[in-house]
Motif scaffolding. Structure first.
Motif, PDB file in Angstrom:
ATOM      1  N   ILE A  37       2.289   1.801  -3.426  1.00  0.00           N
ATOM      2  CA  ILE A  37       1.275   2.275  -4.367  1.00  0.00           C
ATOM      3  C   ILE A  37       1.030   3.778  -4.142  1.00  0.00           C
ATOM      4  O   ILE A  37       0.902   4.543  -5.092  1.00  0.00           O
ATOM      5  CB  ILE A  37      -0.031   1.454  -4.226  1.00  0.00           C
ATOM      6  CG1 ILE A  37       0.194   0.033  -4.752  1.00  0.00           C
ATOM      7  CG2 ILE A  37      -1.188   2.111  -4.970  1.00  0.00           C
ATOM      8  CD1 ILE A  37      -0.959  -0.922  -4.492  1.00  0.00           C
ATOM      9  N   GLU A  38       0.967   4.188  -2.872  1.00  0.00           N
ATOM     10  CA  GLU A  38       0.768   5.611  -2.577  1.00  0.00           C
ATOM     11  C   GLU A  38       1.962   6.444  -3.066  1.00  0.00           C
ATOM     12  O   GLU A  38       1.769   7.547  -3.587  1.00  0.00           O
ATOM     13  CB  GLU A  38       0.571   5.803  -1.079  1.00  0.00           C
ATOM     14  CG  GLU A  38      -0.778   5.354  -0.567  1.00  0.00           C
ATOM     15  CD  GLU A  38      -0.875   5.512   0.947  1.00  0.00           C
ATOM     16  OE1 GLU A  38      -0.076   6.239   1.560  1.00  0.00           O
ATOM     17  OE2 GLU A  38      -1.793   4.885   1.507  1.00  0.00           O
ATOM     18  N   GLN A  39       3.174   5.946  -2.899  1.00  0.00           N
ATOM     19  CA  GLN A  39       4.358   6.672  -3.344  1.00  0.00           C
ATOM     20  C   GLN A  39       4.369   6.795  -4.876  1.00  0.00           C
ATOM     21  O   GLN A  39       4.815   7.800  -5.408  1.00  0.00           O
ATOM     22  CB  GLN A  39       5.639   5.949  -2.889  1.00  0.00           C
ATOM     23  CG  GLN A  39       5.891   6.034  -1.419  1.00  0.00           C
ATOM     24  CD  GLN A  39       6.174   7.475  -0.972  1.00  0.00           C
ATOM     25  OE1 GLN A  39       6.834   8.246  -1.671  1.00  0.00           O
ATOM     26  NE2 GLN A  39       5.656   7.839   0.179  1.00  0.00           N
ATOM     27  N   ALA A  40       3.873   5.765  -5.536  1.00  0.00           N
ATOM     28  CA  ALA A  40       3.856   5.797  -7.006  1.00  0.00           C
ATOM     29  C   ALA A  40       2.825   6.809  -7.508  1.00  0.00           C
ATOM     30  O   ALA A  40       3.004   7.395  -8.579  1.00  0.00           O
ATOM     31  CB  ALA A  40       3.554   4.421  -7.555  1.00  0.00           C
ATOM     32  N   LYS A  41       1.746   7.045  -6.770  1.00  0.00           N
ATOM     33  CA  LYS A  41       0.705   7.986  -7.190  1.00  0.00           C
ATOM     34  C   LYS A  41       1.183   9.418  -7.058  1.00  0.00           C
ATOM     35  O   LYS A  41       0.715  10.299  -7.741  1.00  0.00           O
ATOM     36  CB  LYS A  41      -0.557   7.787  -6.356  1.00  0.00           C
ATOM     37  CG  LYS A  41      -1.290   6.525  -6.692  1.00  0.00           C
ATOM     38  CD  LYS A  41      -2.552   6.416  -5.850  1.00  0.00           C
ATOM     39  CE  LYS A  41      -3.298   5.112  -6.114  1.00  0.00           C
ATOM     40  NZ  LYS A  41      -4.465   4.971  -5.271  1.00  0.00           N
ATOM     41  N   ARG A  42       2.090   9.771  -6.220  1.00  0.00           N
ATOM     42  CA  ARG A  42       2.535  11.148  -5.987  1.00  0.00           C
ATOM     43  C   ARG A  42       3.441  11.603  -7.015  1.00  0.00           C
ATOM     44  O   ARG A  42       3.966  11.578  -7.889  1.00  0.00           O
ATOM     45  CB  ARG A  42       3.235  11.287  -4.653  1.00  0.00           C
ATOM     46  CG  ARG A  42       2.317  11.117  -3.514  1.00  0.00           C
ATOM     47  CD  ARG A  42       3.062  11.464  -2.265  1.00  0.00           C
ATOM     48  NE  ARG A  42       2.356  10.907  -1.131  1.00  0.00           N
ATOM     49  CZ  ARG A  42       2.739  10.985   0.065  1.00  0.00           C
ATOM     50  NH1 ARG A  42       3.850  11.568   0.379  1.00  0.00           N
ATOM     51  NH2 ARG A  42       2.067  10.493   1.038  1.00  0.00           N
ATOM     52  N   GLU A  73       0.830  -1.203   0.000  1.00  0.00           N
ATOM     53  CA  GLU A  73       0.000   0.000   0.000  1.00  0.00           C
ATOM     54  C   GLU A  73       0.868   1.258   0.000  1.00  0.00           C
ATOM     55  O   GLU A  73       0.577   2.242  -0.695  1.00  0.00           O
ATOM     56  CB  GLU A  73      -0.931   0.004   1.212  1.00  0.00           C
ATOM     57  CG  GLU A  73      -2.051  -1.011   1.125  1.00  0.00           C
ATOM     58  CD  GLU A  73      -2.872  -1.061   2.401  1.00  0.00           C
ATOM     59  OE1 GLU A  73      -2.785  -0.129   3.231  1.00  0.00           O
ATOM     60  OE2 GLU A  73      -3.611  -2.055   2.569  1.00  0.00           O
TER      61      GLU A  73
END
Length: 111
Positions: free
Chosen positions: A106-111, A103
């Protein structure tokens, strides 16, 4: 008695003839030596076949596990089942860490 003395040759002849016919009839009903030899050979062959099958069965039975060895296998499987349950419980936190890390990535990839 006189009559017996007078007919004794006929009585002896008829008795001999009856015994001869009876002996011939009995002989026809009995097996010959060749038939007996053939039957003995057949039975010997069947006995050898049975002995061979019995030997194979005894050999096979030597490899079949007995009650004690099956009990040991059952105990070992029970121990393994317990160890697998312990490992499953120990892997639950690792799975949770893996989920949180996924998770986070995934959050780091969205930023």
């Amino acid at each position: 008695m006189d009559e017996l003395m007078r007919y004794w040759p006929v009585v002896v002849f008829v008795a001999g003839l009856a015994l001869t016919i009876a002996g011939w009839a009995i002989r026809k009903g009995l097996a010959s030596q060749d038939e007996l030899r053939a039957e003995a050979g057949t039975r010997a062959k069947a006995d050898a076949e049975i002995d061979e099958r019995l030997s194979r069965l005894e050999t096979e039975m030597d490899h079949i596990p007995n009650k004690e060895s099956l009990h040991r296998v059952d105990l070992t499987l029970t121990e393994l089942r317990g160890e697998i349950q312990v490992l499953t419980e120990r892997l639950k936190p690792v799975a949770a860490i893996s989920d949180r890390l996924q998770e986070f990535l995934i959050e780091q990839a969205k930023r």
